[in-house]
Design an enzyme around this catalytic site. Structure first.
Site, PDB file in Angstrom:
ATOM      1  CD  GLU A  74      42.577  51.350 -55.871  1.00  0.00           C
ATOM      2  OE1 GLU A  74      42.783  50.499 -56.545  1.00  0.00           O
ATOM      3  OE2 GLU A  74      41.595  51.897 -55.859  1.00  0.00           O
ATOM      4  CB  THR A 102      32.905  46.636 -50.554  1.00  0.00           C
ATOM      5  OG1 THR A 102      32.225  45.666 -50.291  1.00  0.00           O
ATOM      6  CG2 THR A 102      33.867  46.148 -51.708  1.00  0.00           C
ATOM      7  CG  ASP A 179      23.973  39.900 -54.713  1.00  0.00           C
ATOM      8  OD1 ASP A 179      24.410  41.151 -54.766  1.00  0.00           O
ATOM      9  OD2 ASP A 179      24.198  38.955 -53.607  1.00  0.00           O
ATOM     10  CB  THR A 219      29.864  40.512 -58.133  1.00  0.00           C
ATOM     11  OG1 THR A 219      31.122  40.054 -59.301  1.00  0.00           O
ATOM     12  CG2 THR A 219      28.781  40.329 -58.687  1.00  0.00           C
ATOM     13  N   GLY A 243      33.059  45.509 -61.629  1.00  0.00           N
ATOM     14  CA  GLY A 243      33.319  44.822 -60.477  1.00  0.00           C
ATOM     15  C   GLY A 243      34.813  44.449 -60.552  1.00  0.00           C
ATOM     16  N   GLY A 244      35.338  44.090 -61.732  1.00  0.00           N
ATOM     17  CA  GLY A 244      36.902  43.669 -61.867  1.00  0.00           C
ATOM     18  C   GLY A 244      37.642  44.998 -62.008  1.00  0.00           C
ATOM     19  CG  ASP A 245      37.502  47.357 -58.975  1.00  0.00           C
ATOM     20  OD1 ASP A 245      37.806  46.393 -58.407  1.00  0.00           O
ATOM     21  OD2 ASP A 245      36.774  48.292 -58.255  1.00  0.00           O
ATOM     22  CE  LYS A 249      36.974  43.451 -56.428  1.00  0.00           C
ATOM     23  NZ  LYS A 249      36.774  44.928 -56.798  1.00  0.00           N
ATOM     24  CB  SER A 310      33.829  50.562 -65.575  1.00  0.00           C
ATOM     25  OG  SER A 310      34.086  51.152 -64.489  1.00  0.00           O
ATOM     26  CB  VAL A 311      39.502  50.142 -63.538  1.00  0.00           C
ATOM     27  CG1 VAL A 311      39.659  48.876 -64.077  1.00  0.00           C
ATOM     28  CG2 VAL A 311      40.119  51.200 -64.401  1.00  0.00           C
TER      29      VAL A 311
HETATM   30  P1  NAD Z   1      29.319  45.313 -52.276  1.00  0.00           P
HETATM   31  O1  NAD Z   1      30.239  44.401 -51.448  1.00  0.00           O
HETATM   32  O2  NAD Z   1      28.476  46.157 -51.545  1.00  0.00           O
HETATM   33  O3  NAD Z   1      28.407  44.422 -53.186  1.00  0.00           O
HETATM   34  C1  NAD Z   1      28.762  43.530 -54.268  1.00  0.00           C
HETATM   35  C2  NAD Z   1      27.662  42.587 -54.100  1.00  0.00           C
HETATM   36  O4  NAD Z   1      27.912  41.286 -54.886  1.00  0.00           O
HETATM   37  C3  NAD Z   1      27.204  41.756 -52.766  1.00  0.00           C
HETATM   38  O5  NAD Z   1      25.809  41.870 -52.827  1.00  0.00           O
HETATM   39  C4  NAD Z   1      27.348  40.269 -53.388  1.00  0.00           C
HETATM   40  O6  NAD Z   1      26.462  39.373 -52.465  1.00  0.00           O
HETATM   41  C5  NAD Z   1      27.278  40.154 -54.710  1.00  0.00           C
HETATM   42  N1  NAD Z   1      27.997  39.120 -55.283  1.00  0.00           N
HETATM   43  C6  NAD Z   1      29.340  38.330 -55.101  1.00  0.00           C
HETATM   44  N2  NAD Z   1      29.471  37.457 -55.899  1.00  0.00           N
HETATM   45  C7  NAD Z   1      28.508  37.212 -56.708  1.00  0.00           C
HETATM   46  C8  NAD Z   1      28.250  36.481 -57.795  1.00  0.00           C
HETATM   47  N3  NAD Z   1      28.973  35.504 -58.038  1.00  0.00           N
HETATM   48  N4  NAD Z   1      27.073  36.504 -58.247  1.00  0.00           N
HETATM   49  C9  NAD Z   1      26.111  37.427 -57.992  1.00  0.00           C
HETATM   50  N5  NAD Z   1      26.397  38.412 -57.021  1.00  0.00           N
HETATM   51  C10 NAD Z   1      27.506  38.428 -56.461  1.00  0.00           C
HETATM   52  O7  NAD Z   1      30.157  46.296 -53.376  1.00  0.00           O
HETATM   53  P2  NAD Z   1      29.910  47.368 -54.142  1.00  0.00           P
HETATM   54  O8  NAD Z   1      30.279  48.605 -53.515  1.00  0.00           O
HETATM   55  O9  NAD Z   1      28.384  47.361 -54.550  1.00  0.00           O
HETATM   56  O10 NAD Z   1      30.953  47.142 -55.381  1.00  0.00           O
HETATM   57  C11 NAD Z   1      30.823  46.340 -56.352  1.00  0.00           C
HETATM   58  C12 NAD Z   1      31.985  46.200 -57.190  1.00  0.00           C
HETATM   59  O11 NAD Z   1      32.231  47.135 -57.908  1.00  0.00           O
HETATM   60  C13 NAD Z   1      33.336  46.043 -55.995  1.00  0.00           C
HETATM   61  O12 NAD Z   1      34.220  44.914 -56.530  1.00  0.00           O
HETATM   62  C14 NAD Z   1      34.084  47.458 -56.431  1.00  0.00           C
HETATM   63  O13 NAD Z   1      35.390  47.426 -56.099  1.00  0.00           O
HETATM   64  C15 NAD Z   1      33.570  47.686 -57.619  1.00  0.00           C
HETATM   65  N6  NAD Z   1      33.591  49.216 -58.034  1.00  0.00           N
HETATM   66  C16 NAD Z   1      34.042  49.494 -59.144  1.00  0.00           C
HETATM   67  C17 NAD Z   1      34.138  50.792 -59.508  1.00  0.00           C
HETATM   68  C18 NAD Z   1      34.470  51.381 -60.900  1.00  0.00           C
HETATM   69  O14 NAD Z   1      34.671  52.526 -60.892  1.00  0.00           O
HETATM   70  N7  NAD Z   1      34.549  50.560 -61.764  1.00  0.00           N
HETATM   71  C19 NAD Z   1      33.730  51.925 -58.599  1.00  0.00           C
HETATM   72  C20 NAD Z   1      32.924  51.430 -57.393  1.00  0.00           C
HETATM   73  C21 NAD Z   1      33.119  50.128 -56.925  1.00  0.00           C
END
Ligand code: NAD
Length: 358
Positions: A74, A102, A179, A219, A243-245, A249, A310-311
């Site tokens: 993006e 990720t 987690d 997540t 995580g929903g972004d 997802k 939050s996205v």
């Molecule tokens: P990451 O991959 O480092 O960590 C995600 C964690 O979620 C992993 O440890 C995984 O084991 C765990 N997980 C997966 N499914 C699960 C479940 N059902 N129950 C509990 N734990 C579960 O990713 P990250 O960098 O920490 O990012 C997390 C999410 O946040 C991603 O989807 C990312 O796109 C999103 N994100 C959003 C923003 C925003 O501004 N909204 C910013 C950064 C990241």
């Protein structure tokens, strides 16, 4: 240079502008450690807040996304009329299992008056900081007063930044971690051990949300997941859903959305990417800048469920880059890059190239 242009930018000195400050990953880590991660988070939250307070000054567009089976790449641009900024960022949920991040990112700030970049920076670490600063800032406005305990579901790369930001900005003292991968929780417990937070590792999401006034879901899975079901969310809590972004997802069961008052960054982007993609286009949401400026109400009762869907929006990256630029002289952690071809005679680009080997 036309007279009008010169008048608008009287201080332009081409030779000085051609070198672009660059903040590498190594610089970023040193800069943050020099100031202190907790201080950085609260100072950055102030920058994010200052830019939300002047929301109407910004050019805004949903981010430009290129989707693939594995994830998304993006571009996130914005401008306040004086400075332009963008972030390049990816989101690849399967990366972690392959030993990659990720989310990775870098970003640029540029002058609007002549278009020259003034900062190039790593933004993988910076994105974690700005996301945490934004989440905590929003919770300052929406979470129940005196919130002390946060459940943190998903203990990956963003987790510790979130926990620390909520301690600094909201004043929580306890974080309950869960987690699906216990190694992720163990890592977070270790990393948070000297932060002053009480850290509790839980065996299930249900256990993690027990007694929490704030629930953060963070997540990563490229699907409509159900990290929280309706029965897990008691009245009065604040949900920080990160995580929903992405299209397709999400993390929350739709019934939770129907019971919540939903706050978003920029509706045209969140309708595509946020939890609210599960709802109809006309479902009411409140823009968070309106709460911050007093144009809309935030939390109005103890029983209300507030949800920050939050996205991540471009102005938050802009704020984070602005913050880093302001720390360069304070810390000295950058180098200057010879990134712009800038011949003495602006029309003699070819001649400059020809003379390079002489
Ligand atoms: P990451 O991959 O480092 O960590 C995600 C964690 O979620 C992993 O440890 C995984 O084991 C765990 N997980 C997966 N499914 C699960 C479940 N059902 N129950 C509990 N734990 C579960 O990713 P990250 O960098 O920490 O990012 C997390 C999410 O946040 C991603 O989807 C990312 O796109 C999103 N994100 C959003 C923003 C925003 O501004 N909204 C910013 C950064 C990241």
């Amino acid at each position: 240079m036309t007279a009008a242009f010169a008048e608008r930018i009287p201080s332009l000195e081409p030779s000085k502008l051609a070198m672009v400050p660059f903040v590498s990953v190594d610089h970023m880590m040193k800069l943050i450690n020099a100031i202190g991660p907790a201080n950085v988070l609260s100072e950055m939250a102030s920058y994010v807040e200052a830019d939300f307070l002047r929301w109407e000054a910004f050019d805004k567009t949903p981010r430009v996304a290129s989707h693939s089976r594995e994830g998304v790449i993006e571009l996130m641009p914005t401008s306040d009329g004086e400075t332009y900024g963008f972030k390049y960022v990816n989101g690849h949920p399967a990366n972690m299992a392959r030993g990659f991040q990720t989310v990775t990112a870098f970003g640029v700030l540029a002058r609007v008056d002549n278009g020259y970049p003034v900062l190039l920076s790593e933004m993988t670490i910076l994105t974690a900081l700005r996301t945490a600063a934004t989440s905590a800032l929003v919770a300052k406005y929406l979470a129940p007063k005196g919130s002390k305990t946060m459940a943190m579901i998903g203990n990956g790369a963003q987790c510790e930044f979130q926990a620390l930001a909520f301690k600094q900005v909201v004043g929580i003292d306890t974080v309950r971690l869960y987690d699906i991968d216990p190694r992720a929780t163990a890592k977070a417990v270790e990393n948070l051990s000297e932060t002053g937070l009480k850290v509790i590792a839980c065996q299930s999401s249900q256990e993690a949300v027990d007694g929490a006034q704030i629930i953060t879901t963070c997540t990563a899975d490229k699907q409509y997941a159900t990290i929280l079901t309706d029965n897990m969310v008691g009245s009065g809590v604040h949900i920080n859903a990160i995580g929903g972004d992405c299209p397709g997802k999400t993390e929350l069961h739709k019934d939770i959305l129907l019971r919540s008052d939903i706050f978003v960054e920029y509706p045209p982007q969140t309708r595509i990417e946020g939890e609210i993609q599960q709802l109809s286009e006309d479902h009411e949401v409140t823009e968070i800048w309106k709460v911050m400026t007093g144009k809309a109400e935030g939390r109005t009762s103890d029983s209300q469920i507030t949800l920050f869907d939050s996205v991540g929006f471009a102005t938050e990256d802009f704020s984070a880059l602005r913050y880093i630029r302001d720390q360069l002289d304070r810390t000295g952690y950058f180098i200057e890059l010879d990134m712009l071809a800038d011949p003495d005679d602006p029309r003699d680009l070819f001649g400059m190239m020809k003379r390079a080997d002489q």
